[in-house]
Design an enzyme around this catalytic site. Structure first.
Site: not given
Ligand code: NAP
Length: 310
Positions: A135, A138-139
């Site tokens: 992701c 997200c990361d």
């Protein structure tokens, strides 16, 4: 808990499931939608969706997922965060068993979608959450000003590599062939983006590190030359696998685990319909998932109406 009776149980609250449930409720069917994680499903991590008709400015997956869910609830659907474990026949109805209760239903729409395929190489499982991610949205911020790698040559790899350039100093895209599979518009953006370097004909054979990822071992599939490269994050986007493991006892699946359907989204079992990524030959696009959902719901409505008149 006592069995809950309804007309349709939709399994999975991605685009296909949310649309199917909305259409079923609008046809007057008592509809329950079961989802194990979050409404919107796969798209919630998509930074910007540009190819859903009617949204010329694009919209983030989180926003689109939330509005689809809102619209489905407004149509009268009960959306419950429950994980489905099995699907059985209690003729002429079906029993759907979740981690909370059983549902006795006249029809089922399977919209369980797909998950990201894994590479199956050394270091992949070990470093998941410690440098290996699926992701970018997200990361990505964890890799600000660092070098990261992306594996894959499809739309997801291209989209996510482009997103990662907002954070990383450099993004290396490893692709096993000399041509990308991604759509033209994304290929052009990739090639124009100075922070992205594409390593063609290259497979990643091992992810290296100690506590976290420090590099990768690659092999050029033409020359067979192996190489070690330093980087601190690896994002893997090598395709999708259908979430169909709970269905195999009841429904026919193809060799890839997808559910064969006809044009009405009917499966091998009358009364069970499939929609979206989990069905065979899906185009795996949001708009086609929505279309499948509508078709499956209308077919479920006809199936229930015809059973009543028999
Ligand atoms: P995909 O289209 O199946 O592409 C997977 C990529 O991974 C391919 O380039 C494939 O290489 C490569 N690959 C597969 N196994 C590999 C392995 N073991 N080692 C190295 N590389 C491997 O998957 P996706 O990109 O996740 O897309 C899935 C679906 O979602 C597609 O239908 C796509 O159009 C859709 N999608 C659309 C958008 C958008 O419209 N913006 C965004 C994301 C996804 P080969 O090319 O050599 O087969």
């Amino acid at each position: 808990l006592a069995k809950k009776e309804c007309d349709v149980v939709v399994v999975g609250a991605g685009t296909a499931g949310l649309t199917a449930a909305m259409f079923a409720a609008r046809h007057g069917l008592r509809t329950v939608l079961l989802e194990r994680l979050m409404g919107g499903a796969q798209i919630i991590n998509a930074e910007k969706i540009e190819n859903f008709p009617g949204l010329p400015q694009g919209l983030s997956g989180a926003e689109l997922g939330a509005s689809m869910q809102e619209q489905t609830v407004k149509a009268g659907v009960e959306i419950l965060l429950e994980e489905v474990f099995s699907l059985g026949l209690e003729s002429p109805k079906f029993v759907v068993t979740s981690d909370v209760r059983d549902y006795l239903t006249k029809s089922v729409i399977v919209a369980t979608g797909s998950g990201l395929r894994r590479l199956g190489i050394a270091g992949e499982d070990e470093f998941t959450g410690n440098g290996v991610s699926h992701c970018a949205t997200c990361d990505g911020p964890f890799f600000t000003n660092e070098v990261v790698g992306v594996v894959g040559g499809g739309d997801t790899a291209a989209d996510e590599a482009i997103s990662l350039t907002s954070y990383a100093e450099k993004v290396i895209l490893f692709h096993r062939r000399d041509r990308l599979r991604a759509q033209q518009v994304l290929q052009q953006r990739l090639i124009r983006q100075p922070k992205i370097e594409i390593m063609w004909n290259t497979v990643v054979e091992r992810i290296l590190g100690s506590d976290t990822v420090t590099g990768v071992q690659t092999r050029n599939v033409i020359t067979n030359l192996e190489h070690r490269l330093s980087l601190s994050g690896m994002f893997v986007y090598v395709g999708l696998t259908p979430n169909s493991s709970l269905l195999g006892n009841l429904l026919m699946l193809d060799n890839g685990g997808h559910i064969p359907v006809n044009l009405r989204m009917e499966t091998s079992v009358p009364g069970i319909f499939a929609a979206g990524d989990v069905r065979q030959h899906s185009a795996a696009q949001l708009v086609s998932a929505a279309g499948d959902g509508a078709t499956a719901a209308i077919s479920a409505y006809h199936y229930i109406s015809n059973s009543r008149s028999r």
